[in-house]
Write a protein that holds these residues in place. Sequence first.
Motif, PDB file in Angstrom:
ATOM      1  N   MET A   1      22.414  31.736   9.112  1.00 54.45           N
ATOM      2  CA  MET A   1      23.145  31.612  10.390  1.00 54.45           C
ATOM      3  C   MET A   1      23.604  30.178  10.589  1.00 54.45           C
ATOM      4  O   MET A   1      22.880  29.247  10.259  1.00 54.45           O
ATOM      5  CB  MET A   1      22.246  32.032  11.561  1.00 54.45           C
ATOM      6  N   ASP A   2      24.789  30.009  11.124  1.00 48.71           N
ATOM      7  CA  ASP A   2      25.252  28.679  11.497  1.00 48.71           C
ATOM      8  C   ASP A   2      24.431  28.220  12.700  1.00 48.71           C
ATOM      9  O   ASP A   2      24.480  28.814  13.770  1.00 48.71           O
ATOM     10  CB  ASP A   2      26.745  28.744  11.856  1.00 48.71           C
ATOM     11  N   ARG A   3      23.683  27.131  12.528  1.00 46.87           N
ATOM     12  CA  ARG A   3      22.745  26.694  13.563  1.00 46.87           C
ATOM     13  C   ARG A   3      23.452  26.130  14.790  1.00 46.87           C
ATOM     14  O   ARG A   3      22.815  25.843  15.792  1.00 46.87           O
ATOM     15  CB  ARG A   3      21.801  25.650  12.977  1.00 46.87           C
ATOM     16  N   THR A   4      24.770  25.918  14.721  1.00 46.49           N
ATOM     17  CA  THR A   4      25.493  25.457  15.898  1.00 46.49           C
ATOM     18  C   THR A   4      25.845  26.622  16.817  1.00 46.49           C
ATOM     19  O   THR A   4      26.369  26.428  17.900  1.00 46.49           O
ATOM     20  CB  THR A   4      26.775  24.707  15.510  1.00 46.49           C
ATOM     21  N   LEU A   5      25.558  27.838  16.375  1.00 48.85           N
ATOM     22  CA  LEU A   5      25.821  29.033  17.172  1.00 48.85           C
ATOM     23  C   LEU A   5      24.515  29.581  17.734  1.00 48.85           C
ATOM     24  O   LEU A   5      23.497  29.591  17.049  1.00 48.85           O
ATOM     25  CB  LEU A   5      26.481  30.119  16.325  1.00 48.85           C
ATOM     26  N   SER A   6      24.570  30.061  18.969  1.00 53.93           N
ATOM     27  CA  SER A   6      23.405  30.752  19.512  1.00 53.93           C
ATOM     28  C   SER A   6      23.324  32.131  18.870  1.00 53.93           C
ATOM     29  O   SER A   6      24.286  32.615  18.271  1.00 53.93           O
ATOM     30  CB  SER A   6      23.539  30.899  21.032  1.00 53.93           C
ATOM     31  N   GLU A   7      22.174  32.764  18.994  1.00 58.55           N
ATOM     32  CA  GLU A   7      22.012  34.104  18.420  1.00 58.55           C
ATOM     33  C   GLU A   7      22.997  35.081  19.046  1.00 58.55           C
ATOM     34  O   GLU A   7      23.563  35.940  18.356  1.00 58.55           O
ATOM     35  CB  GLU A   7      20.576  34.588  18.628  1.00 58.55           C
ATOM     36  N   ASP A   8      23.229  34.962  20.355  1.00 62.96           N
ATOM     37  CA  ASP A   8      24.188  35.848  21.037  1.00 62.96           C
ATOM     38  C   ASP A   8      25.606  35.633  20.518  1.00 62.96           C
ATOM     39  O   ASP A   8      26.356  36.598  20.305  1.00 62.96           O
ATOM     40  CB  ASP A   8      24.157  35.601  22.551  1.00 62.96           C
ATOM     41  N   GLU A   9      26.005  34.363  20.319  1.00 59.51           N
ATOM     42  CA  GLU A   9      27.339  34.068  19.792  1.00 59.51           C
ATOM     43  C   GLU A   9      27.497  34.629  18.386  1.00 59.51           C
ATOM     44  O   GLU A   9      28.537  35.196  18.040  1.00 59.51           O
ATOM     45  CB  GLU A   9      27.579  32.552  19.768  1.00 59.51           C
ATOM     46  N   TYR A  10      26.466  34.457  17.587  1.00 61.83           N
ATOM     47  CA  TYR A  10      26.495  34.943  16.214  1.00 61.83           C
ATOM     48  C   TYR A  10      26.702  36.456  16.185  1.00 61.83           C
ATOM     49  O   TYR A  10      27.562  36.970  15.454  1.00 61.83           O
ATOM     50  CB  TYR A  10      25.192  34.574  15.515  1.00 61.83           C
ATOM     51  N   GLU A  11      25.936  37.173  16.991  1.00 62.40           N
ATOM     52  CA  GLU A  11      26.054  38.632  17.051  1.00 62.40           C
ATOM     53  C   GLU A  11      27.414  39.049  17.597  1.00 62.40           C
ATOM     54  O   GLU A  11      27.994  40.048  17.159  1.00 62.40           O
ATOM     55  CB  GLU A  11      24.933  39.209  17.914  1.00 62.40           C
ATOM     56  N   GLN A  12      27.924  38.294  18.554  1.00 67.27           N
ATOM     57  CA  GLN A  12      29.239  38.593  19.128  1.00 67.27           C
ATOM     58  C   GLN A  12      30.327  38.494  18.066  1.00 67.27           C
ATOM     59  O   GLN A  12      31.214  39.348  17.990  1.00 67.27           O
ATOM     60  CB  GLN A  12      29.528  37.605  20.265  1.00 67.27           C
ATOM     61  N   HIS A  13      30.267  37.478  17.221  1.00 63.71           N
ATOM     62  CA  HIS A  13      31.269  37.313  16.168  1.00 63.71           C
ATOM     63  C   HIS A  13      31.125  38.383  15.089  1.00 63.71           C
ATOM     64  O   HIS A  13      32.122  38.866  14.544  1.00 63.71           O
ATOM     65  CB  HIS A  13      31.164  35.921  15.550  1.00 63.71           C
ATOM     66  N   LEU A  14      29.891  38.783  14.798  1.00 64.70           N
ATOM     67  CA  LEU A  14      29.681  39.873  13.844  1.00 64.70           C
ATOM     68  C   LEU A  14      30.262  41.173  14.383  1.00 64.70           C
ATOM     69  O   LEU A  14      30.878  41.953  13.642  1.00 64.70           O
ATOM     70  CB  LEU A  14      28.186  40.054  13.562  1.00 64.70           C
ATOM     71  N   TYR A  15      30.084  41.413  15.674  1.00 67.98           N
ATOM     72  CA  TYR A  15      30.629  42.620  16.296  1.00 67.98           C
ATOM     73  C   TYR A  15      32.155  42.603  16.218  1.00 67.98           C
ATOM     74  O   TYR A  15      32.788  43.630  15.923  1.00 67.98           O
ATOM     75  CB  TYR A  15      30.174  42.719  17.753  1.00 67.98           C
ATOM     76  N   ALA A  16      32.748  41.453  16.461  1.00 73.60           N
ATOM     77  CA  ALA A  16      34.212  41.327  16.381  1.00 73.60           C
ATOM     78  C   ALA A  16      34.688  41.637  14.962  1.00 73.60           C
ATOM     79  O   ALA A  16      35.711  42.313  14.770  1.00 73.60           O
ATOM     80  CB  ALA A  16      34.647  39.923  16.788  1.00 73.60           C
ATOM     81  N   ALA A  17      33.949  41.165  13.966  1.00 72.76           N
ATOM     82  CA  ALA A  17      34.302  41.433  12.569  1.00 72.76           C
ATOM     83  C   ALA A  17      34.244  42.940  12.280  1.00 72.76           C
ATOM     84  O   ALA A  17      35.129  43.488  11.622  1.00 72.76           O
ATOM     85  CB  ALA A  17      33.363  40.680  11.633  1.00 72.76           C
TER      86      ALA A  17
END
Length: 208
Positions: free
Chosen positions: A1-17
């Motif tokens: 995981m990119d550590r500059t992203l929160s877990e929620d942001e990370y999941e949000q971007h995965l959902y968008a993908a």
Amino acid sequence: MDRTLSEDEYEQHLYAARELLYDYLPLTDEQWEVFKQGFKIRKYSKGDYIINEGETERYLSIVIQGLTRHFILVKGEEKSFDFSFQHEFNCSYSSFIQQSPSMFFIEALEDCILASLPYTFLQHLYEQFPESNKFGRTAVEQYYIWREQREISLLTDSASERYLKLMQKYPVYLEQVPLKYLASYLNIKPESLSRIRKKLMAQKKKRS
């Protein structure tokens, strides 16, 4: 995981993908749990190089946010030949497919977020889920269709016609592209593009 992203942001971007991929890769929830393990969410600041000439492309990416420019150096002069806009694929395709050095640069024209799948993970995925081959095939097909259309346009269309076609396809995103890069993409000088824009604007005002 990119550590500059929160877990929620990370999941949000995965959902968008997943949403962007669904039309040609409608995975079940179980399949997606496997698929998403390979995704890397990568962040770039404006001006960063996503890949340099001579580096090997390790990722097939989707632009979740932002805009990238693809260019080569010809006698020290940058020649732009492609852009990857939001929700499009971003990759040095020949380098990725052959795992050989890239012949061009990819630069972030603004802050970007990419959802990227590594080459090695994709090869494993193709073996585990044969239907996922459609994902890689679609990306390559889109690129070669674009390439053929661009080559024909350069031979048959005037500069104004090429600009209008681009405007019709990307009416909003083109406002984000600096004039000099857009002119390079259209294979004309920046001053020629300025004249084309002024002429089209005058015609638009006249019609209204």
